[in-house]
Design a protein around this motif. Structure first.
Motif, PDB file in Angstrom:
ATOM      1  N   LEU A  41       1.678  -6.222 -89.060  1.00 11.55           N
ATOM      2  CA  LEU A  41       3.337  -6.099 -90.264  1.00 11.55           C
ATOM      3  C   LEU A  41       4.165  -4.789 -90.227  1.00 11.55           C
ATOM      4  O   LEU A  41       3.802  -3.938 -90.082  1.00 11.55           O
ATOM      5  CB  LEU A  41       3.289  -6.629 -91.797  1.00 11.55           C
ATOM      6  CG  LEU A  41       2.690  -8.146 -92.120  1.00 11.55           C
ATOM      7  CD1 LEU A  41       2.483  -8.103 -93.643  1.00 11.55           C
ATOM      8  CD2 LEU A  41       3.682  -8.868 -91.237  1.00 11.55           C
ATOM      9  N   MET A  42       5.123  -4.911 -89.252  1.00 14.25           N
ATOM     10  CA  MET A  42       6.537  -3.699 -88.896  1.00 14.25           C
ATOM     11  C   MET A  42       7.567  -3.923 -89.813  1.00 14.25           C
ATOM     12  O   MET A  42       8.156  -4.615 -89.657  1.00 14.25           O
ATOM     13  CB  MET A  42       5.994  -3.603 -87.419  1.00 14.25           C
ATOM     14  CG  MET A  42       4.799  -3.777 -86.401  1.00 14.25           C
ATOM     15  SD  MET A  42       5.062  -3.768 -84.855  1.00 14.25           S
ATOM     16  CE  MET A  42       5.819  -1.917 -84.650  1.00 14.25           C
ATOM     17  N   ILE A  43       7.122  -3.469 -91.382  1.00 19.18           N
ATOM     18  CA  ILE A  43       8.477  -3.903 -91.833  1.00 19.18           C
ATOM     19  C   ILE A  43       8.614  -2.432 -92.210  1.00 19.18           C
ATOM     20  O   ILE A  43       8.727  -1.218 -92.505  1.00 19.18           O
ATOM     21  CB  ILE A  43       7.591  -3.744 -93.130  1.00 19.18           C
ATOM     22  CG1 ILE A  43       6.592  -5.079 -93.161  1.00 19.18           C
ATOM     23  CG2 ILE A  43       8.487  -4.485 -94.362  1.00 19.18           C
ATOM     24  CD1 ILE A  43       5.699  -5.468 -94.358  1.00 19.18           C
ATOM     25  N   CYS A 100       2.490   6.724 -87.024  1.00 16.31           N
ATOM     26  CA  CYS A 100       3.914   6.326 -87.580  1.00 16.31           C
ATOM     27  C   CYS A 100       5.081   6.439 -86.843  1.00 16.31           C
ATOM     28  O   CYS A 100       5.614   6.674 -85.609  1.00 16.31           O
ATOM     29  CB  CYS A 100       3.761   8.383 -87.571  1.00 16.31           C
ATOM     30  SG  CYS A 100       2.229   9.379 -88.323  1.00 16.31           S
ATOM     31  N   TRP A 101       5.000   5.633 -87.189  1.00 18.94           N
ATOM     32  CA  TRP A 101       6.553   4.364 -85.904  1.00 18.94           C
ATOM     33  C   TRP A 101       7.963   5.011 -86.055  1.00 18.94           C
ATOM     34  O   TRP A 101       9.122   5.361 -87.380  1.00 18.94           O
ATOM     35  CB  TRP A 101       6.080   3.092 -87.050  1.00 18.94           C
ATOM     36  CG  TRP A 101       6.898   1.581 -86.772  1.00 18.94           C
ATOM     37  CD1 TRP A 101       7.255   1.458 -85.206  1.00 18.94           C
ATOM     38  CD2 TRP A 101       7.980   0.819 -87.348  1.00 18.94           C
ATOM     39  NE1 TRP A 101       8.218   0.670 -84.770  1.00 18.94           N
ATOM     40  CE2 TRP A 101       8.288   0.065 -85.978  1.00 18.94           C
ATOM     41  CE3 TRP A 101       8.317   0.164 -88.914  1.00 18.94           C
ATOM     42  CZ2 TRP A 101       9.009  -0.858 -86.642  1.00 18.94           C
ATOM     43  CZ3 TRP A 101       8.963  -1.584 -88.857  1.00 18.94           C
ATOM     44  CH2 TRP A 101       9.268  -1.857 -87.416  1.00 18.94           C
ATOM     45  N   TRP A 102       8.394   5.120 -85.347  1.00 20.41           N
ATOM     46  CA  TRP A 102       9.822   4.858 -84.486  1.00 20.41           C
ATOM     47  C   TRP A 102      10.228   6.183 -85.246  1.00 20.41           C
ATOM     48  O   TRP A 102       9.938   7.449 -84.629  1.00 20.41           O
ATOM     49  CB  TRP A 102      10.613   4.202 -85.224  1.00 20.41           C
ATOM     50  CG  TRP A 102      11.524   3.362 -84.786  1.00 20.41           C
ATOM     51  CD1 TRP A 102      12.616   4.211 -83.938  1.00 20.41           C
ATOM     52  CD2 TRP A 102      12.538   2.059 -84.830  1.00 20.41           C
ATOM     53  NE1 TRP A 102      13.276   3.320 -83.476  1.00 20.41           N
ATOM     54  CE2 TRP A 102      13.581   2.208 -84.090  1.00 20.41           C
ATOM     55  CE3 TRP A 102      11.554   0.951 -85.116  1.00 20.41           C
ATOM     56  CZ2 TRP A 102      14.028   0.901 -83.751  1.00 20.41           C
ATOM     57  CZ3 TRP A 102      12.385  -0.327 -85.407  1.00 20.41           C
ATOM     58  CH2 TRP A 102      14.066  -0.293 -84.902  1.00 20.41           C
ATOM     59  N   ILE A 149      -2.278   1.176 -79.401  1.00 22.38           N
ATOM     60  CA  ILE A 149      -2.419  -0.041 -80.433  1.00 22.38           C
ATOM     61  C   ILE A 149      -1.130  -1.087 -80.747  1.00 22.38           C
ATOM     62  O   ILE A 149      -1.194  -1.765 -80.911  1.00 22.38           O
ATOM     63  CB  ILE A 149      -2.668   0.109 -81.752  1.00 22.38           C
ATOM     64  CG1 ILE A 149      -2.063  -0.223 -83.493  1.00 22.38           C
ATOM     65  CG2 ILE A 149      -3.811   0.457 -82.149  1.00 22.38           C
ATOM     66  CD1 ILE A 149      -2.981  -0.071 -84.184  1.00 22.38           C
ATOM     67  N   HIS A 150       0.648  -0.474 -80.034  1.00 24.98           N
ATOM     68  CA  HIS A 150       1.507  -0.684 -79.938  1.00 24.98           C
ATOM     69  C   HIS A 150       2.032   0.102 -79.173  1.00 24.98           C
ATOM     70  O   HIS A 150       2.475   0.734 -79.551  1.00 24.98           O
ATOM     71  CB  HIS A 150       2.285  -0.683 -81.809  1.00 24.98           C
ATOM     72  CG  HIS A 150       3.635  -1.672 -81.849  1.00 24.98           C
ATOM     73  ND1 HIS A 150       3.807  -2.484 -80.883  1.00 24.98           N
ATOM     74  CD2 HIS A 150       4.506  -0.449 -81.788  1.00 24.98           C
ATOM     75  CE1 HIS A 150       5.464  -2.571 -81.371  1.00 24.98           C
ATOM     76  NE2 HIS A 150       5.936  -1.237 -81.456  1.00 24.98           N
ATOM     77  N   THR A 151       2.758  -0.871 -77.964  1.00 24.04           N
ATOM     78  CA  THR A 151       3.810  -0.651 -77.362  1.00 24.04           C
ATOM     79  C   THR A 151       4.728  -1.488 -76.479  1.00 24.04           C
ATOM     80  O   THR A 151       3.888  -2.317 -76.749  1.00 24.04           O
ATOM     81  CB  THR A 151       3.048   0.496 -76.010  1.00 24.04           C
ATOM     82  OG1 THR A 151       2.789  -0.947 -74.953  1.00 24.04           O
ATOM     83  CG2 THR A 151       1.813   1.813 -76.076  1.00 24.04           C
ATOM     84  N   HIS A 152       5.568  -0.914 -75.446  1.00 26.86           N
ATOM     85  CA  HIS A 152       6.421  -1.880 -74.959  1.00 26.86           C
ATOM     86  C   HIS A 152       6.452  -2.179 -73.582  1.00 26.86           C
ATOM     87  O   HIS A 152       7.599  -2.153 -73.021  1.00 26.86           O
ATOM     88  CB  HIS A 152       7.982  -2.038 -75.111  1.00 26.86           C
ATOM     89  CG  HIS A 152       8.154  -1.918 -77.213  1.00 26.86           C
ATOM     90  ND1 HIS A 152       8.898  -3.170 -77.915  1.00 26.86           N
ATOM     91  CD2 HIS A 152       8.249  -0.637 -78.296  1.00 26.86           C
ATOM     92  CE1 HIS A 152       8.253  -3.143 -79.025  1.00 26.86           C
ATOM     93  NE2 HIS A 152       7.953  -1.522 -78.986  1.00 26.86           N
ATOM     94  N   ILE A 153       4.812  -1.067 -73.149  1.00 29.21           N
ATOM     95  CA  ILE A 153       4.944  -1.616 -72.149  1.00 29.21           C
ATOM     96  C   ILE A 153       4.540  -2.551 -70.399  1.00 29.21           C
ATOM     97  O   ILE A 153       3.789  -3.183 -71.706  1.00 29.21           O
ATOM     98  CB  ILE A 153       4.386  -0.016 -71.413  1.00 29.21           C
ATOM     99  CG1 ILE A 153       2.882   0.165 -72.020  1.00 29.21           C
ATOM    100  CG2 ILE A 153       5.535   1.309 -71.803  1.00 29.21           C
ATOM    101  CD1 ILE A 153       2.324   1.732 -71.120  1.00 29.21           C
ATOM    102  N   SER A 193       1.511   5.254 -79.687  1.00 29.37           N
ATOM    103  CA  SER A 193       3.073   5.710 -79.818  1.00 29.37           C
ATOM    104  C   SER A 193       4.588   4.674 -79.662  1.00 29.37           C
ATOM    105  O   SER A 193       4.926   5.023 -79.184  1.00 29.37           O
ATOM    106  CB  SER A 193       2.464   5.801 -77.650  1.00 29.37           C
ATOM    107  OG  SER A 193       2.655   4.128 -76.866  1.00 29.37           O
ATOM    108  N   ASP A 194       4.631   3.765 -79.257  1.00 28.52           N
ATOM    109  CA  ASP A 194       5.818   2.988 -79.145  1.00 28.52           C
ATOM    110  C   ASP A 194       6.224   3.145 -77.433  1.00 28.52           C
ATOM    111  O   ASP A 194       7.056   2.687 -77.798  1.00 28.52           O
ATOM    112  CB  ASP A 194       6.495   3.204 -80.340  1.00 28.52           C
ATOM    113  CG  ASP A 194       7.012   1.606 -80.831  1.00 28.52           C
ATOM    114  OD1 ASP A 194       7.303   1.679 -82.505  1.00 28.52           O
ATOM    115  OD2 ASP A 194       7.660   0.842 -80.165  1.00 28.52           O
ATOM    116  N   ALA A 195       5.324   3.738 -76.608  1.00 29.24           N
ATOM    117  CA  ALA A 195       6.206   3.942 -75.371  1.00 29.24           C
ATOM    118  C   ALA A 195       7.027   2.478 -75.032  1.00 29.24           C
ATOM    119  O   ALA A 195       6.482   1.495 -74.997  1.00 29.24           O
ATOM    120  CB  ALA A 195       4.943   3.893 -74.333  1.00 29.24           C
TER     121      ALA A 195
HETATM  122 ZN    ZN Z   1       7.902  -1.107 -80.768  1.00 31.75          ZN
END
Ligand code: ZN
Ligand code: HDL
Length: 420
Positions: free
Chosen positions: A258-260, A325-327, A27-31, A355-357
């Motif tokens: 929201l990513m705080i 489980c962010w970053w 649900i959250h990546t940078h690819i 993943s935040d990949a």
């Molecule tokens: Zn990110």
């Protein structure tokens, strides 16, 4: 007796198989897909030059200052990172181990320690074949992108018109709307929405959001916020949230992610690797959820110290969905702690991981490492339930894994029609 109840001794194998085999919706990546060209980062050089590994290299070998590192040509940066973190000391950090997990999944000879051979292997993959292989190895069905229209390179791709890849779901990222008035005005102007006065910022921002939502058709609106974020707040940031963002999400029926907890650029010399973490106030999250019960909030907090209180807040608000489980939290020791407390406080009503990949190939290791921890924690929880005399079937365990790895998000974001 429950028909086809599993035997307690079979539990671990069934849970591991269910978690390993369930296709993930990340649900959250940078690819990015192939159509985004150079924005689609992939292969050995990008894996090695991940900003996490840059920070670890500059720390392990301070005789090469960040400025000197960034002055190196990319191939020399790779060699320096590889030498410093993999050859001169053992690669035990999560980001180092991740590179090796990915190489192993592709069937490469990890023990050979041959950087050039690994680089040659990935260089031989076309973007389309590479994306296919990675999604298959990682068992990922879809990823959500981070699409920032304030980023000139990304904006250009969208304005030219870009072929959509249904595996890559858009998310509209708008951190730049939450800054100081002058910086918001400058960002909007650069994106083609010049403001006549600072008093018109919220209205202009709404026109900007409508333009880009029409263009991107995002599945949620997203923003990261600093650790000192508060709401309500007598500031432009406070007005922007109340008068622009909330009405936009409500009228478009879009969740707000929201990513705080970020402390941006505590060491600017490290570039992307220069951000740190700060404990935030969950009061702001609770105020938003209480004030807008008809808006859905996907929330991830960066500080380990905020995790338990976020679980408690989620018990109070059905429109609050904790995720990931962010970053700096994306490490087995903390994924275990967070997943345990989430299961204990929320049952199965949360999204355990993203993943935040940033590099395509990171999907392979980030999901391999997370699935192992999630399966182990789930197994321990099921075991404690079976000890009460409760019985479980394999289908029920598969159902639960599906909820955690894709179903909870698909339902919360209401995207059933987009993911089939
Ligand atoms: Zn990110
Ligand atoms: O703001 C974000 O989306 C963060 O995930 C940052 O991109 C961060 O640099 C990162 O890569 N975390 O994994």
């Amino acid at each position: 007796m429950l028909e086809r109840a599993i035997h307690p001794e079979a539990l671990r194998a069934v849970v591991e198989q269910s978690v390993q085999e369930t296709p993930v919706l990340d649900i959250h990546t940078h690819i990015y897909p192939e159509a985004f060209g150079p924005l689609c980062l992939r292969g050995m050089d990008e894996l090695i030059r991940y900003h996490y590994l840059i920070a670890e290299t500059c720390r392990a070998n301070p005789s090469v200052a960040p400025e000197a590192f960034f002055a190196l040509a990319p191939p020399d940066q790779c060699r320096h990172i590889w030498k410093t973190l993999f050859l001169e000391r053992s690669p035990v950090s999560e980001a180092c181990r991740g590179v090796l997990t990915t190489l192993s999944a592709f069937g490469l000879d990890v023990a050979a320690r041959d950087l050039a051979r690994h680089q040659a292997f990935f260089a031989g993959l076309s973007p389309a074949e590479h994306i296919e292989r990675v999604f298959e190895l990682a068992r990922v069905s879809h990823v959500v992108m981070t699409n920032d229209p304030f980023d000139a390179a990304e904006r250009a791709v969208w304005l030219e018109g870009v072929e959509r890849d249904p595996r890559f779901l858009p998310a509209l990222r708008v951190d730049r709307l939450m800054g100081a008035p002058e910086s918001v005005a400058a960002a909007l102007a650069a994106a083609g929405h010049a403001v006549t006065s600072l008093g018109a910022l919220c209205d202009t921002a709404r026109r900007f959001l409508d333009e880009w939502a029409d263009r991107m058709d995002p599945i949620y609106l997203a923003m990261s916020l600093p650790s000192d974020y508060t709401f309500p707040e007598a500031s432009l940031r406070g007005r922007m949230m109340a008068e622009c963002i909330m009405p936009f999400c409500r009228e478009r029926g879009l969740p707000l992610a929201l990513m705080i907890g970020v402390k941006r650029q505590v060491n600017p010399r490290l570039g992307l690797a220069g951000d740190a973490v700060g404990r935030c106030s969950v009061d702001a999250v609770e105020a938003l959820c209480a004030q807008s019960p008809d808006v859905r909030f996907l929330v991830t907090l960066l500080s380990r110290e905020n995790q338990h209180e976020l679980c408690v807040s989620a018990r109070k608000f059905p429109n609050l969905m904790p995720f990931g489980c962010w970053w700096f939290l994306n490490n087995p020791s903390i994924i275990e702690e967070m997943t345990l407390e989430r299961l204990e406080l929320l049952g199965l009503s949360f999204i355990p991981q993203h993943s935040d990949a940033r590099v395509l190939d990171q999907l392979v290791y980030k999901w391999s490492h997370s699935r192992a921890v999630i399966a182990d924690v789930l197994c321990r929880k099921y075991d404690s339930v079976l000890r009460t005399g409760w019985a479980l079937t394999e289908d029920e365990i598969r159902r639960d894994a599906e909820m955690l790895l894709r179903g909870n998000f698909i339902q919360f974001a209401r995207i059933e029609s987009r993911v089939g």
